[in-house]
Design an enzyme around this catalytic site. Structure first.
Site, PDB file in Angstrom:
ATOM      1  N   SER A   1      38.279  38.490  44.588  1.00 50.09           N
ATOM      2  CA  SER A   1      37.777  39.427  45.599  1.00 50.09           C
ATOM      3  C   SER A   1      37.825  38.752  46.955  1.00 50.09           C
ATOM      4  O   SER A   1      37.697  37.531  47.059  1.00 50.09           O
ATOM      5  CB  SER A   1      36.337  39.838  45.289  1.00 50.09           C
ATOM      6  OG  SER A   1      35.435  38.792  45.631  1.00 50.09           O
ATOM      7  N   ASP A   2      38.014  39.531  48.013  1.00 55.62           N
ATOM      8  CA  ASP A   2      37.813  38.960  49.332  1.00 55.62           C
ATOM      9  C   ASP A   2      36.319  38.714  49.518  1.00 55.62           C
ATOM     10  O   ASP A   2      35.487  39.107  48.700  1.00 55.62           O
ATOM     11  CB  ASP A   2      38.376  39.885  50.414  1.00 55.62           C
ATOM     12  CG  ASP A   2      38.736  39.134  51.692  1.00 55.62           C
ATOM     13  OD1 ASP A   2      38.262  37.990  51.869  1.00 55.62           O
ATOM     14  OD2 ASP A   2      39.481  39.684  52.512  1.00 55.62           O
ATOM     15  N   TYR A   3      35.987  38.061  50.608  1.00 55.96           N
ATOM     16  CA  TYR A   3      34.652  37.556  50.899  1.00 55.96           C
ATOM     17  C   TYR A   3      33.583  38.638  50.709  1.00 55.96           C
ATOM     18  O   TYR A   3      33.499  39.586  51.492  1.00 55.96           O
ATOM     19  CB  TYR A   3      34.643  37.046  52.333  1.00 55.96           C
ATOM     20  CG  TYR A   3      33.448  36.260  52.776  1.00 55.96           C
ATOM     21  CD1 TYR A   3      33.458  34.872  52.726  1.00 55.96           C
ATOM     22  CD2 TYR A   3      32.322  36.887  53.285  1.00 55.96           C
ATOM     23  CE1 TYR A   3      32.386  34.136  53.176  1.00 55.96           C
ATOM     24  CE2 TYR A   3      31.234  36.164  53.732  1.00 55.96           C
ATOM     25  CZ  TYR A   3      31.268  34.782  53.679  1.00 55.96           C
ATOM     26  OH  TYR A   3      30.192  34.058  54.128  1.00 55.96           O
ATOM     27  N   ALA A   4      32.810  38.511  49.632  1.00 53.17           N
ATOM     28  CA  ALA A   4      31.683  39.415  49.325  1.00 53.17           C
ATOM     29  C   ALA A   4      32.107  40.851  49.065  1.00 53.17           C
ATOM     30  O   ALA A   4      31.283  41.767  49.108  1.00 53.17           O
ATOM     31  CB  ALA A   4      30.634  39.374  50.437  1.00 53.17           C
ATOM     32  N   ALA A   5      33.391  41.075  48.765  1.00 54.35           N
ATOM     33  CA  ALA A   5      33.898  42.450  48.634  1.00 54.35           C
ATOM     34  C   ALA A   5      33.303  43.187  47.439  1.00 54.35           C
ATOM     35  O   ALA A   5      33.193  44.419  47.468  1.00 54.35           O
ATOM     36  CB  ALA A   5      35.422  42.435  48.537  1.00 54.35           C
TER      37      ALA A   5
END
Length: 733
Positions: A260-264
């Site tokens: 996942s991208d940052y905290a997605a």
């Protein structure tokens, strides 16, 4: 480790150990204060999670990484090493031009060499994987992250995606790193150009234009794929089963790791598709997202989902096995430190060979946009006044070069002094931006770090040295924080105080050359008429100022060509070369006057089109010659064109080939790039450039959503950019 042993290892793991392998957290967890005040408390996780997570990101330095790995393995029951990843996008310590710039080189082999250089520097610190390349197609320069893209064309982006992955990964020895392509998918098409915003398009457009570059990276063997923040058909990518499982894994056969991208994953809640963290964890693991970056959602909720029979443990097992396979491919079970080497780290980082690569790519990335009265190249024997906020500035690498060696960067002033010594005079002129509050918290911090200047005195000094000079070079552009992630803008023109400086200099009636340092195409209507020469330097990287000086003084002949159109004004956006045909084109529809597809206050065309770039010499194109004008699936057409350097110096030219499908089962673009060749010719030298056209060049997603070609007539264009072309006709049967 043999594959069978990996399965045995998986079977030995407890459910908790499996879950924790799917967690990727910030390296700040390993700082001394993390347990009390740092990310550990903020995330709400315990030591058991930290001691068993699968990966950390953005920890740097061979000694530091080896220590973290040692401490981790000393507490690991099964001795599964940590995976170290990093936000190394287009450079570690030695930084290349931003991707939007290096794409303008039209030199995939040199870009590949640049990624190999980055891999050598990064792997020596102990990093195993990098979150690069970003291959998002983008047609809206308001979006800040255009700086990380290679432009508006799917074909060219795909070629660069392949080159970058191959450069990073090589033969996967210890001098190379795992590549993570991003952001899957269509992150480059947010509504209104606003970062993290909604993306909504037809499946045909998604497949035809936006997915191809990711697929090229997957076909090139990238080891990881990062999800995007945005929606795809109304469903956020990190919870989108169709996108992540059906397309990525089943259709394309991707067997690597997704992250996942940052905290997605947590953001699924804010999107409104997940009720809470538990629901977000369920959606993400069902969609096939292996690593949860930044958040404790997997760590705190996957076990409970299994125990309540809300998900099948096989979903976790398959994700863990993919991560174990990646660690095994990297050789971490045999050597958990892999490339980390303190001695090699000192030898490799910033070495002469790396700087040479960065400089070469910078030289080929710079685009000459205007050169009236042959104001360029500059005469080394004349007095030059260098003025502007970027004249003596080291911040030349752009936002996403977080580890750049800023101290070693040479500013333009010094680079030009090396050429002409006392013939150069310098004045600051004005600041890059007058209101730092527009940049938010970062802007406030930058303002605090800056020395308050006397603006009137700066202007007075600039005008004084300009009056005594033969030629003025003014170095303008965007603040680093005005582009990049979260750097979306509605006004993408040059800042007003810089324009005011330029206006005052223009009143002196002296030749003016403007050098732009920026991360996106800009609106240039308040600049273009006040300068004789215009050089697009972008954020040119560690060696960029040296490359700019080489161009300005003619030691290097510029050869860069735009890979993203420059709009006339914001109202045209999006404006790109391969737009669809319309039922009322401005020319040739039979309608006249007002009732065609046009603006009443602006031309349709951009200021500078895709593929545009000038040289200090001139290339003359002959007519296209075809070896046949009809072909079928069993053969091909050879298209030839003569190119002559009719100037008096050696130069490089990128010869571009475009095709138009005249009639299709769905509406087709006015033209599409299908080939290019970069050549170099001496003065008065000529050559024949050949392109081979096959059935594959004619494929698209048809009315029935099949990716195939259709029989019919086609136009072939070959030229120096997407607008200035020679044409021919052929037929496919």
């Amino acid at each position: 480790m043999e594959k069978g042993k990996l399965l045995e290892l998986l079977n030995e793991m407890t459910l908790e150990e499996k879950v924790y392998q799917l967690v990727q957290l910030d390296g700040g967890l390993y700082s001394e204060n993390a347990a009390v005040t740092g990310p550990k408390v903020k995330l709400g996780i315990n030591d058991e999670v930290i001691n068993n997570i699968g990966s950390v990101y953005n920890v740097f330095g061979a000694e530091n990484l080896k220590k973290i790995q040692d401490d981790y393995l000393s507490k690991s029951r099964l001795q599964i090493p940590l995976l170290f990843c990093a936000d190394v996008i287009y450079g570690y310590k030695t930084v290349l031009p931003i991707p939007l710039a290096f794409a303008c080189s039209w030199n995939p082999e040199l870009v590949k060499e640049g990624m190999e250089m980055i891999a050598k520097e990064t792997s020596a610190t102990g990093i195993h994987g990098v979150f690069s390349p970003m291959v998002d197609l983008v047609r809206d320069p308001r979006w800040g992250r255009v700086m990380e893209s290679t432009g508006e064309d799917a074909y060219l982006n795909s070629i660069y995606a392949k080159a970058e992955v191959e450069g990073f990964q090589g033969d996967f020895n210890n001098e190379h790193v795992a590549s993570c392509v991003k952001h899957f998918a269509a992150y480059g098409a947010p509504e209104a150009g606003r970062d993290y915003n909604t993306v909504d398009m037809s499946e045909r457009k998604l497949r035809q234009d936006y997915l191809s570059s990711y697929k090229a990276a997957v076909d090139a063997g990238c080891k990881m794929v990062m999800t995007s923040f945005n929606t795809v058909d109304g469903i956020p990518a990190s919870g989108n089963k169709w996108l992540m499982r059906e397309v990525l894994r089943e259709e394309w056969g991707f067997e690597g790791v997704t992250v996942s991208d940052y905290a997605a994953i947590k953001e699924l809640i804010y999107h409104g598709v997940a009720e809470d963290e538990n629901h977000a964890a369920k959606l993400a693991i069902e969609a096939g997202v292996d690593f949860d970056m930044k958040t404790p959602i997997y760590a705190n909720h996957l076990k409970g989902l299994v125990e309540r029979n809300e998900i099948n443990v096989k979903l976790i097992d398959e994700a863990v096995l993919r991560i174990l396979n990646l660690k095994n491919d990297l050789g971490l079970f045999e050597n958990p430190y892999r490339g980390a080497n303190e001695i090699l780290e000192k030898e490799v980082i910033g070495c002469k060979g790396n700087k040479k690569t960065a400089r070469s790519l910078s030289e080929e990335s710079i685009v000459l946009l205007k050169n009236d009265n042959k104001v360029l190249p500059l005469d080394k024997n004349k007095k030059i006044a260098l003025i502007g906020p970027y004249a003596n500035e080291k911040a030349l690498v752009g936002l996403w070069a977080i580890s750049a060696d800023q101290k070693s960067i040479i500013p333009l002033k010094e680079a030009m002094e090396n050429k002409i010594g006392d013939n150069l005079s310098y004045a600051h002129g004005c600041d890059i931006i007058d209101d730092y509050s527009l940049l938010g918290d970062f802007g406030y911090m930058m303002q605090k770090m800056s020395v308050k200047r006397d603006c009137e005195k700066d202007l007075e000094e600039a005008l004084e040295i300009a009056a005594d000079a033969d030629t003025i070079v003014v170095a303008l552009g965007e603040h680093t924080l005005q582009s990049g992630e979260a750097g979306s803008r509605t006004d993408i023109s040059v800042n007003k105080q810089q324009v005011e400086l330029l206006e005052k200099l223009h009143e002196l009636n002296k030749p003016i050359v403007c050098v732009l340092f920026n991360g996106r195409p800009l609106i240039l209507d308040n600049v273009i008429d006040k300068v004789d020469g215009l050089v697009e330097a972008w954020f040119p990287g560690s060696e960029g100022a040296l490359a700019v000086a080489d161009i300005l003084f003619g030691d290097i002949n510029p050869s860069g060509k735009l890979t993203m159109s420059f709009p006339m004004n914001v109202g045209q956006i999006p404006v790109y070369y391969n737009e669809f045909k319309t039922g009322r084109p401005i020319l040739g529809s039979g309608h006249t006057g007002r009732f065609v597809s046009k603006y009443i206050d602006s031309p349709n065309e951009p200021r500078y089109p895709f593929g545009y770039g000038l040289s200090y010499t001139k290339f003359e194109y002959g007519d296209i010659q075809l070896d046949k004008d009809i072909f079928n699936i069993n053969n091909s057409i050879k298209a030839s064109i003569s190119i002559k350097n009719v100037g008096d110096i050696k130069g490089k030219e990128t010869v571009q080939m475009y095709i138009q499908d005249i009639v299709g089962s769905v509406v087709r673009p006015v033209k599409e790039l299908r080939g290019f060749k970069k050549i170099e010719l001496e003065a008065n030298e000529s050559t024949i450039v050949e392109f081979i056209i096959t059935e594959e060049d004619l494929r698209f997603f048809t009315k029935d959503m099949n990716f195939s070609s259709e029989p019919g007539k086609f136009k072939l264009f070959i030229g120096t950019n997407s607008k200035d072309v020679k044409a021919a006709l052929f037929e496919y049967r």
